[in-house]
Design an enzyme around this catalytic site. Structure first.
Site, PDB file in Angstrom:
ATOM      1  N   TYR A 106      -6.679   1.701   2.257  1.00  0.00           N
ATOM      2  CA  TYR A 106      -6.553   1.180   0.903  1.00  0.00           C
ATOM      3  C   TYR A 106      -7.712   0.261   0.535  1.00  0.00           C
ATOM      4  O   TYR A 106      -8.177  -0.545   1.332  1.00  0.00           O
ATOM      5  CB  TYR A 106      -5.232   0.398   0.742  1.00  0.00           C
ATOM      6  CG  TYR A 106      -5.071  -0.189  -0.653  1.00  0.00           C
ATOM      7  CD1 TYR A 106      -4.547   0.579  -1.690  1.00  0.00           C
ATOM      8  CD2 TYR A 106      -5.484  -1.489  -0.940  1.00  0.00           C
ATOM      9  CE1 TYR A 106      -4.430   0.062  -2.970  1.00  0.00           C
ATOM     10  CE2 TYR A 106      -5.364  -2.015  -2.234  1.00  0.00           C
ATOM     11  CZ  TYR A 106      -4.835  -1.230  -3.238  1.00  0.00           C
ATOM     12  OH  TYR A 106      -4.736  -1.736  -4.501  1.00  0.00           O
ATOM     13  N   SER A 153      -8.001  13.165 -48.387  1.00  0.00           N
ATOM     14  CA  SER A 153      -9.245  12.395 -48.311  1.00  0.00           C
ATOM     15  C   SER A 153      -9.117  11.182 -49.217  1.00  0.00           C
ATOM     16  O   SER A 153      -8.394  11.209 -50.215  1.00  0.00           O
ATOM     17  CB  SER A 153     -10.402  13.277 -48.755  1.00  0.00           C
ATOM     18  OG  SER A 153     -11.461  12.479 -49.244  1.00  0.00           O
ATOM     19  N   GLU A 202      -7.899  18.345 -35.158  1.00  0.00           N
ATOM     20  CA  GLU A 202      -9.185  17.706 -34.807  1.00  0.00           C
ATOM     21  C   GLU A 202      -8.986  16.604 -33.771  1.00  0.00           C
ATOM     22  O   GLU A 202      -9.788  16.440 -32.852  1.00  0.00           O
ATOM     23  CB  GLU A 202      -9.839  17.129 -36.068  1.00  0.00           C
ATOM     24  CG  GLU A 202     -10.354  18.199 -36.999  1.00  0.00           C
ATOM     25  CD  GLU A 202     -10.790  17.650 -38.354  1.00  0.00           C
ATOM     26  OE1 GLU A 202     -11.866  18.018 -38.800  1.00  0.00           O
ATOM     27  OE2 GLU A 202     -10.049  16.855 -38.963  1.00  0.00           O
ATOM     28  N   ASN A 234       0.817  -1.215   0.000  1.00  0.00           N
ATOM     29  CA  ASN A 234       0.000   0.000   0.000  1.00  0.00           C
ATOM     30  C   ASN A 234       0.854   1.270   0.000  1.00  0.00           C
ATOM     31  O   ASN A 234       0.569   2.216  -0.739  1.00  0.00           O
ATOM     32  CB  ASN A 234      -0.955  -0.001   1.199  1.00  0.00           C
ATOM     33  CG  ASN A 234      -1.936  -1.159   1.115  1.00  0.00           C
ATOM     34  OD1 ASN A 234      -2.034  -1.810   0.078  1.00  0.00           O
ATOM     35  ND2 ASN A 234      -2.654  -1.410   2.201  1.00  0.00           N
ATOM     36  N   ASN A 260      -6.883  18.073 -44.918  1.00  0.00           N
ATOM     37  CA  ASN A 260      -7.645  18.135 -43.666  1.00  0.00           C
ATOM     38  C   ASN A 260      -6.763  18.383 -42.448  1.00  0.00           C
ATOM     39  O   ASN A 260      -5.685  17.805 -42.332  1.00  0.00           O
ATOM     40  CB  ASN A 260      -8.413  16.821 -43.459  1.00  0.00           C
ATOM     41  CG  ASN A 260      -9.420  16.575 -44.566  1.00  0.00           C
ATOM     42  OD1 ASN A 260      -9.997  17.517 -45.107  1.00  0.00           O
ATOM     43  ND2 ASN A 260      -9.617  15.313 -44.914  1.00  0.00           N
ATOM     44  N   THR A 315     -15.527  38.593 -31.355  1.00  0.00           N
ATOM     45  CA  THR A 315     -16.346  38.172 -30.218  1.00  0.00           C
ATOM     46  C   THR A 315     -17.591  37.564 -30.857  1.00  0.00           C
ATOM     47  O   THR A 315     -18.025  38.033 -31.930  1.00  0.00           O
ATOM     48  CB  THR A 315     -16.747  39.341 -29.290  1.00  0.00           C
ATOM     49  OG1 THR A 315     -17.566  40.239 -30.022  1.00  0.00           O
ATOM     50  CG2 THR A 315     -15.531  40.069 -28.734  1.00  0.00           C
TER      51      THR A 315
HETATM   52  N1  ARG Z   1      -1.511  -3.407  -7.523  1.00  0.00           N
HETATM   53  C1  ARG Z   1      -1.974  -2.703  -6.380  1.00  0.00           C
HETATM   54  C2  ARG Z   1      -2.433  -1.317  -6.772  1.00  0.00           C
HETATM   55  O1  ARG Z   1      -2.089  -0.903  -7.814  1.00  0.00           O
HETATM   56  C3  ARG Z   1      -0.903  -2.584  -5.365  1.00  0.00           C
HETATM   57  C4  ARG Z   1      -1.388  -2.436  -3.956  1.00  0.00           C
HETATM   58  C5  ARG Z   1      -1.973  -3.694  -3.503  1.00  0.00           C
HETATM   59  N2  ARG Z   1      -2.250  -3.729  -2.141  1.00  0.00           N
HETATM   60  C6  ARG Z   1      -3.081  -4.619  -1.595  1.00  0.00           C
HETATM   61  N3  ARG Z   1      -3.260  -4.605  -0.351  1.00  0.00           N
HETATM   62  N4  ARG Z   1      -3.709  -5.469  -2.353  1.00  0.00           N
HETATM   63  O2  ARG Z   1      -3.161  -0.645  -6.082  1.00  0.00           O
END
Ligand code: ARG
Length: 457
Positions: free
Chosen positions: A317, A277, A290, A110, A285, A155
């Protein structure tokens, strides 16, 4: 490959679920940052006596070998792996044995992913600001070429007042300079290290977060471990800055498309930035412009997607957050592609000055100046405005423009008109008289050019 976390499980992950869960096909692009983060982490662990110096050396040599082999192609990414973090750790352990298993002490994926993505975005943001500066350079180049080019200013897409084409172009330089500022601001807030937040609550080990933060070039470390692993506001900020910049590029594109239309023909794009084209042989073009206009939609979409992904997430997380990467990576790729084609497209476009000048000469674009002339002779502005309105109506009835009215005809509207009126309402004088700061007058245009040059220095 068996899962690192398999110990707790009696069965293997279903194959489809495994593919669904894996992020390696998009997060492998962060392998350099992942390894860099791990090297600093290992050094910190050794410095703190959490692992031995010998183990640290083995880990770092192992990581450096993996980096070199990935760079050279000797080692290829195993797309069967769960993510880049697992992949690197697995290869490391395969190469150096059990010592490799010590690397993940006092760390979680994490905080690992949170640090990787910050490092990655920081690098990319730097590349992107360099590309924006290149575009600003192209705009500056065209502006300097067209200081004396007079074109209609609009404008409501109605011809309004004559301006120098440089002045028009320089307005985009100003917008792009702010875009650079927004990206840099986002990086400033992003540049705080989450490593050491661990899973969410910090760790029982005596780590030194300041050490890893400094080693990785961060300005400091996150003060709340939950925040460190949970928020992706820095991705959103960058994507917002990109969205605003794409909005600017899209408006610029729209003008380039308009200017190169036969209805307007103010510019001709270089052959290398136009397409033909498949059926109409006469076509040339403005596809690049675009596409930039079109791709703006997906950059907005990516921002919206991530905002929506994050909005209902409880702390800390959640796997939903893995979705941050494809969105932000796609925005980065898109913005880079757009900038790479836009700058040379602007630099090579041919400005058809005669057409611009002719268009500025039609449409009573000097009506404000005619009113200002009367004001300088003593009439209140509203009175002058009304008289000029009447003379415009007279011109339309008689198929003329204001400059073509004889002094006699003008005097029918006000006796204050004198011979000097013609000089006052010529296109050149309409532009050069706009001496207010930031206006289209020569001095202001020069000042703007100097400002942009200074910025690019
Ligand atoms: N691949 C995961 C992500 O991109 C990494 C973190 C994963 N952590 C976990 N506790 N599963 O977020």
């Amino acid at each position: 490959m068996g899962k690192m976390w398999a110990g707790r499980f009696a069965k293997e992950l279903d194959r489809v679920a495994d593919d669904f869960n894996s992020s390696i096909h998009f997060d492998s692009r962060m392998y350099r940052q992942d390894i860099k983060g791990s090297v600093s982490h290992a050094q910190m662990l050794a410095k703190q006596g959490i692992i031995s110096e010998d183990d640290c050396r083995l880990v770092i040599e192992g990581l450096e070998g993996i980096l070199a082999d990935l760079d050279s192609g000797k080692l290829s990414i195993d797309y069967g792996a769960e993510d880049i973090h697992m992949f690197v750790e697995e290869v490391l352990t395969k190469r150096i044995g059990d010592v490799g298993k010590k690397l993940h002490t006092a760390r979680s994926r994490n905080d690992q992913v949170a640090v990787d993505i910050r490092l990655y975005l920081r690098d990319e943001a730097l590349e992107i600001t360099a590309l924006v500066k290149e575009l600003i350079g192209a705009v500056l180049f065209k502006s300097e070429e067209n200081k004396d080019t007079i074109c209609p200013g609009y404008t409501h897409l109605q011809r309004a007042q004559p301006i120098s084409f440089a002045h028009h172009l320089l307005s985009y330089a100003m917008m792009l300079i702010r875009d650079v500022g927004r990206i840099e601001d986002a990086v400033k807030r992003m540049n705080v290290c989450p490593l050491g937040s661990c899973a969410l609550a910090g760790t029982t080990y005596d780590t030194d977060r300041g050490y890893t933060a400094a080693a990785l070039g961060f300005d400091g470390y996150t003060l709340n471990s939950i925040d460190g692993v949970s928020d992706r506001d820095f991705c959103l900020e960058l994507m917002s800055a990109f969205s605003i910049m794409m909005m600017h590029l899209s408006r610029f594109s729209e003008e380039i498309i308009f200017w190169s239309s036969w209805e307007c023909k103010f510019i001709e794009l270089d052959d290398s930035y136009t397409t033909g084209s498949s059926i109409m042989p006469q076509k040339k073009n403005p596809d690049m412009a675009e596409l930039v206009r079109g791709k703006t939609g997906r950059v907005y979409g990516n921002l919206m997607a991530l905002l929506t992904t994050l909005k209902g997430l409880p702390l800390a997380y959640n796997k939903d957050m893995q979705e941050d990467k494809e969105a932000v990576f796609d925005s980065i790729d898109t913005v880079k592609m757009c900038l790479r084609v836009f700058a040379p497209m602007v630099r090579t476009m041919r400005v058809l000055t005669d057409n611009m000048y002719a268009a500025a000469g039609k449409g009573f674009i000097n009506a404000t100046d005619l009113a200002d002339y009367l004001v300088k002779k003593g009439l209140p502005f509203r009175t002058a405005y009304k008289l000029v309105g009447q003379s415009v109506a007279y011109c339309i009835e008689n198929g003329k423009v204001l400059d073509e009215l004889s002094l006699e005809e003008l005097r029918a509207f006000s006796p204050m008109f004198e011979e000097d009126v013609y000089g006052e309402i010529s296109l050149e004088s309409c532009v050069s008289k706009r001496i207010s700061k930031g206006g289209t007058g020569k001095e202001s245009v020069e000042a703007q050019i100097a400002y942009v040059k200074e910025f690019l220095k």
